[in-house]
Design a protein around this motif. Sequence first.
Motif, PDB file in Angstrom:
ATOM      1  N   GLU A   1      11.083   1.807  -1.251  1.00  0.00           N
ATOM      2  CA  GLU A   1      10.037   2.786  -0.970  1.00  0.00           C
ATOM      3  C   GLU A   1       8.760   2.441  -1.723  1.00  0.00           C
ATOM      4  N   VAL A   2       7.629   2.579  -1.050  1.00  0.00           N
ATOM      5  CA  VAL A   2       6.320   2.394  -1.681  1.00  0.00           C
ATOM      6  C   VAL A   2       5.417   3.533  -1.223  1.00  0.00           C
ATOM      7  N   SER A   3       4.437   3.851  -2.028  1.00  0.00           N
ATOM      8  CA  SER A   3       3.492   4.907  -1.661  1.00  0.00           C
ATOM      9  C   SER A   3       2.137   4.599  -2.266  1.00  0.00           C
ATOM     10  N   GLY A   4       1.125   5.222  -1.720  1.00  0.00           N
ATOM     11  CA  GLY A   4      -0.220   5.027  -2.236  1.00  0.00           C
ATOM     12  C   GLY A   4      -1.259   5.492  -1.239  1.00  0.00           C
ATOM     13  N   ILE A   5      -2.497   5.158  -1.523  1.00  0.00           N
ATOM     14  CA  ILE A   5      -3.610   5.528  -0.648  1.00  0.00           C
ATOM     15  C   ILE A   5      -3.750   4.472   0.443  1.00  0.00           C
ATOM     16  N   VAL A   6      -3.776   4.913   1.686  1.00  0.00           N
ATOM     17  CA  VAL A   6      -3.902   3.983   2.809  1.00  0.00           C
ATOM     18  C   VAL A   6      -5.339   3.465   2.863  1.00  0.00           C
ATOM     19  N   VAL A   7      -5.510   2.160   2.606  1.00  0.00           N
ATOM     20  CA  VAL A   7      -6.856   1.576   2.607  1.00  0.00           C
ATOM     21  C   VAL A   7      -7.095   0.685   3.817  1.00  0.00           C
ATOM     22  N   ALA A   8      -6.039   0.357   4.554  1.00  0.00           N
ATOM     23  CA  ALA A   8      -6.174  -0.429   5.783  1.00  0.00           C
ATOM     24  C   ALA A   8      -4.945  -0.200   6.645  1.00  0.00           C
ATOM     25  N   ASP A   9      -5.177  -0.133   7.956  1.00  0.00           N
ATOM     26  CA  ASP A   9      -4.069   0.100   8.887  1.00  0.00           C
ATOM     27  C   ASP A   9      -4.368  -0.661  10.172  1.00  0.00           C
ATOM     28  N   SER A  10      -3.728  -1.820  10.327  1.00  0.00           N
ATOM     29  CA  SER A  10      -3.949  -2.649  11.510  1.00  0.00           C
ATOM     30  C   SER A  10      -2.676  -2.693  12.347  1.00  0.00           C
ATOM     31  N   GLU A  11      -2.699  -3.462  13.423  1.00  0.00           N
ATOM     32  CA  GLU A  11      -1.514  -3.584  14.271  1.00  0.00           C
ATOM     33  C   GLU A  11      -0.387  -4.307  13.544  1.00  0.00           C
ATOM     34  N   GLU A  12      -0.746  -5.183  12.593  1.00  0.00           N
ATOM     35  CA  GLU A  12       0.267  -5.997  11.926  1.00  0.00           C
ATOM     36  C   GLU A  12       0.755  -5.414  10.600  1.00  0.00           C
ATOM     37  N   HIS A  13      -0.133  -4.739   9.857  1.00  0.00           N
ATOM     38  CA  HIS A  13       0.276  -4.311   8.525  1.00  0.00           C
ATOM     39  C   HIS A  13      -0.468  -3.055   8.068  1.00  0.00           C
ATOM     40  N   VAL A  14       0.044  -2.486   6.977  1.00  0.00           N
ATOM     41  CA  VAL A  14      -0.581  -1.345   6.309  1.00  0.00           C
ATOM     42  C   VAL A  14      -0.803  -1.729   4.857  1.00  0.00           C
ATOM     43  N   ASP A  15      -2.008  -1.473   4.346  1.00  0.00           N
ATOM     44  CA  ASP A  15      -2.311  -1.735   2.944  1.00  0.00           C
ATOM     45  C   ASP A  15      -2.387  -0.420   2.186  1.00  0.00           C
ATOM     46  N   LEU A  16      -1.691  -0.363   1.056  1.00  0.00           N
ATOM     47  CA  LEU A  16      -1.692   0.828   0.216  1.00  0.00           C
ATOM     48  C   LEU A  16      -2.270   0.494  -1.154  1.00  0.00           C
ATOM     49  N   ASP A  17      -3.128   1.380  -1.642  1.00  0.00           N
ATOM     50  CA  ASP A  17      -3.629   1.256  -3.009  1.00  0.00           C
ATOM     51  C   ASP A  17      -2.689   2.057  -3.901  1.00  0.00           C
ATOM     52  N   SER A  18      -1.907   1.339  -4.695  1.00  0.00           N
ATOM     53  CA  SER A  18      -0.942   1.985  -5.582  1.00  0.00           C
ATOM     54  C   SER A  18      -1.337   1.702  -7.028  1.00  0.00           C
ATOM     55  N   SER A  19      -2.003   2.669  -7.637  1.00  0.00           N
ATOM     56  CA  SER A  19      -2.454   2.542  -9.033  1.00  0.00           C
ATOM     57  C   SER A  19      -3.299   1.292  -9.248  1.00  0.00           C
ATOM     58  N   GLY A  20      -4.177   1.008  -8.292  1.00  0.00           N
ATOM     59  CA  GLY A  20      -5.086  -0.125  -8.440  1.00  0.00           C
ATOM     60  C   GLY A  20      -4.588  -1.413  -7.825  1.00  0.00           C
ATOM     61  N   LYS A  21      -3.306  -1.510  -7.522  1.00  0.00           N
ATOM     62  CA  LYS A  21      -2.746  -2.690  -6.857  1.00  0.00           C
ATOM     63  C   LYS A  21      -2.708  -2.433  -5.349  1.00  0.00           C
ATOM     64  N   ILE A  22      -3.053  -3.434  -4.566  1.00  0.00           N
ATOM     65  CA  ILE A  22      -3.011  -3.302  -3.117  1.00  0.00           C
ATOM     66  C   ILE A  22      -1.700  -3.890  -2.610  1.00  0.00           C
ATOM     67  N   LEU A  23      -0.885  -3.031  -2.041  1.00  0.00           N
ATOM     68  CA  LEU A  23       0.416  -3.434  -1.514  1.00  0.00           C
ATOM     69  C   LEU A  23       0.324  -3.544   0.006  1.00  0.00           C
TER      70      LEU A  23
END
Length: 369
Positions: free
Chosen positions: A290-312
């Motif tokens: 499980e991962v969580s964070g602020i959604v900073v990008a959402d494309s057809e291929e992937h989702v990027d989450l800002d988790s405490s300053g790290k982009i997952l």
Amino acid sequence: HPVDWSTGRMAPLPARDAGIIHKVLGGSVVPLFQTDAEFLEASLSLILREKLEISSVPDSTIEAMIRNEEVPGPARAEALEIYATRQPAGFDELLATLAAGKEDDLAVAALRRLVKTNPAAALDGLSKSVTTGSTRRKQEAWKLAATVPGEGAATLFVHHVADLQKNSGVSPAALELLDAAAARTEPEVKTALDSFKTAQAASTDSLTPYLPSLEGGNPKKGRQIFESHPDGQCMRCHSSGHGGGDAGPNLSGVGLRGDARHMLESIVEPGAKIAMGYGIAGITLKGGKEVSGIVVADSEEHVDLDSSGKILRVTKTDIESSTPTVSSMPPMGHMLSPGELRDVVAWLTQQKDKKQEEKKRPEPELVKP
């Protein structure tokens, strides 16, 4: 009251001795009527506040100032208040004329006086003001109309409350009209107000209860609320121009991204439309991670989450399930009064500075199941 910043305690200033002012003026207030336009309002306000003796100023001088369209409106309004203390002959006729004039400050001051001295005569001016006046004049006129007695005033309220209902509660002076109508005792006004409330309650639009705050706000007051409201504390998360936080969107150009209704919705229902980079989501990958964070990008291929300053970065084919994106901002509809809400909406719609610094984020790290 003033605060002594060395102790942090209240330190009210002592009352002024009006005698000192008399001494400075040499016993005559005439110079206060002759000051530059920039300071005239303050000078005349001083006369009223300190109850200075004005017998040396002839009626003709005061009335000429009131009628002089080259004198700033606020100063003319102060002169009118001074003139009222003399109760000159034909004053109600003068008030009726001024109430129908173009200058808002003077017209409102005249209406305020006329409501006290001749409510029946005031009704015509109030009716014109709430129908064709500027936003400010409409708002002030409804406040004054609340106490005007008689069938004519009641009819005016019934008509305008019905119109407000047809417009779904949207009007620059909706809040003042509703408050004034609530203060009336006539059965027909109460019936009109009940009908309005029933129509609002039956609406399926979640914004309906807040629509009276959609128009007519004061942007200057809105900025003050943004900067210093004790409960809202907007600047802890938002910035606009100088200072503020970055947990929420930068508001410098928010007026370019939507109309007043969009601003209203963003305040009272912040989760309805979440700006990219500010919504929180949780993701469960295949295999249980499980991962969580602020959604900073959402494309057809992937989702990027800002988790405490790290982009997952999570590849969408690896996702088992995810939670809906939610806003970290609380709904502000119950923190702000209807008037405050209206002012903030007005201020937000004016924020149209295109220059915004984009957040610099680190390179994303791929999260594998």
